[in-house]
Design an enzyme around this catalytic site. Sequence first.
Site, short mmCIF file in Angstrom:
data_model
loop_
_atom_site.label_atom_id
_atom_site.label_comp_id
_atom_site.label_asym_id
_atom_site.label_seq_id
_atom_site.Cartn_x
_atom_site.Cartn_y
_atom_site.Cartn_z
N LYS A 115 0.88 -1.18 0.00
CA LYS A 115 0.00 0.00 0.00
C LYS A 115 0.90 1.21 0.00
O LYS A 115 2.00 1.18 0.54
CB LYS A 115 -0.89 0.00 1.25
CG LYS A 115 -2.03 0.99 1.20
CD LYS A 115 -3.14 0.57 0.25
CE LYS A 115 -4.42 0.31 0.95
NZ LYS A 115 -5.41 -0.44 0.26
N1 GLU Z 1 -7.26 -0.36 -2.84
C1 GLU Z 1 -8.04 -1.55 -3.00
C2 GLU Z 1 -8.06 -2.38 -1.74
O1 GLU Z 1 -7.85 -1.87 -0.67
C3 GLU Z 1 -7.64 -2.35 -4.24
C4 GLU Z 1 -6.25 -2.86 -4.29
C5 GLU Z 1 -5.89 -3.47 -5.63
O2 GLU Z 1 -6.75 -3.65 -6.47
O3 GLU Z 1 -4.71 -3.75 -5.80
O4 GLU Z 1 -8.35 -3.55 -1.77
#
Ligand code: GLU
Length: 425
Positions: A115
Amino acid sequence: MSSKNTSENESVDESALETARRQLHRAATHVDVEQGVIERLSHPTRVVEVSVPLRRDDGRVEVFTGYRAQHDDVRGPYKGGLRYHPHVTAAECTGLAMWMTWKCAVMDLPFGGAKGGIAVDVKDLSADEKERLTRRFAEELRDVVGPKQDVPAPDMGTDTQTMAWFMDAYSMQHGELTPGVVTGKPPVIGGSYGREEAPGRSVAIVAREAANYFDRPLNGASIAIQGFGSVGANAARLLDEWGANIVAVSDVNGGIYDPEGLDTQAIPSHKEKPEGVTRHRKATQVTNDELLELDVDILIPAAVGNVITAENAEQIQADIIVEGANGPTTTSGDEILDNRGIPVIPDILANAGGVTVSYFEWLQDINRRKWSKERVNKELEEAMLTAWRDIEAVVDEKSLTWRDATYVVALRRIGEAKETRGLWP
Ligand code: GLU
């Protein structure tokens, strides 16, 4: 999100990293995984911090701080969103990256967890500034991302357009079109049909399965949803279509409530008209705190983290909670709900449709072959049902909470992969 002033309450301020570590250690007591593996999983592989200079529209240069936390890649490339929000920190990204590792393992996707983001208030940026900031961020992260290394996606404050800029900047620097470097792009440049709606769709599927499991047919079930952005609005509209009664929704300014049910198509989502929910006058106005305490069959917190805490968990009257946001329940909030017998279906299952369709997008990018929306939705439905059944089996066999059982499924897969690959050197 409007909320009471709770700054003195430690549980409300619990960081995503603290919550994620506590959840890991609690779940570790239920799985047969080497202690060393759990110790390793308490830490990220790396957290990259970068300075992102931006020339503002008025000519001034301002420097923002950006991060990319890569938690674990034993099962595949790091995967997870990029968040633009004033509260983004290294610790928050690390906790959210840990959740991505479990989320991908629960869905049995060949990805690890990451993240990142920039500490910035997007409301202060013009579209041009956001584009310049994103392109420069892509340049600063160039060495640590890539289709086989680490694949970002949208998250709070970022969207399909942000991913398009990021992909374009990376491709220009790299000397070749590289659509697989990010997911959540617009379909015209290699994005997948159904990706934008996917987190909301998976929340709706999981709410439907939970309603069945607890013998409360979805048809006519009353549902309150905090947040009417990508996750909340898509979940609300699907559940509405499937016969549920959406009685309350909200955005950052507050919510609206109608026990007879709201017309979810008539209420503008954040994308259609930002912060437009409370302008929909055909219902009673409620605060975000009041919405969480409504007497409903299913409560879906789908806005921000840390909204169900030791402060309000005793007052929650919903029979089932389905977590649409990442980390909406603090550790102490979770314990109170557990003692009160209110099941919480965790974020790492409920909103995992996003990363699942991200995986489908990544496959489409690598193969240069588009899937139809029907195929995406059909494969998503199957993937969600498989994950649901894997977790349900652990809940029934070990009498665990849904969160602990979900962690057990994830940890078994990650632990097995780690033990099989071994520690290098
Ligand atoms: N930000 C989204 C989550 O928290 C998607 C992450 C992604 O698709 O890589 O799951």
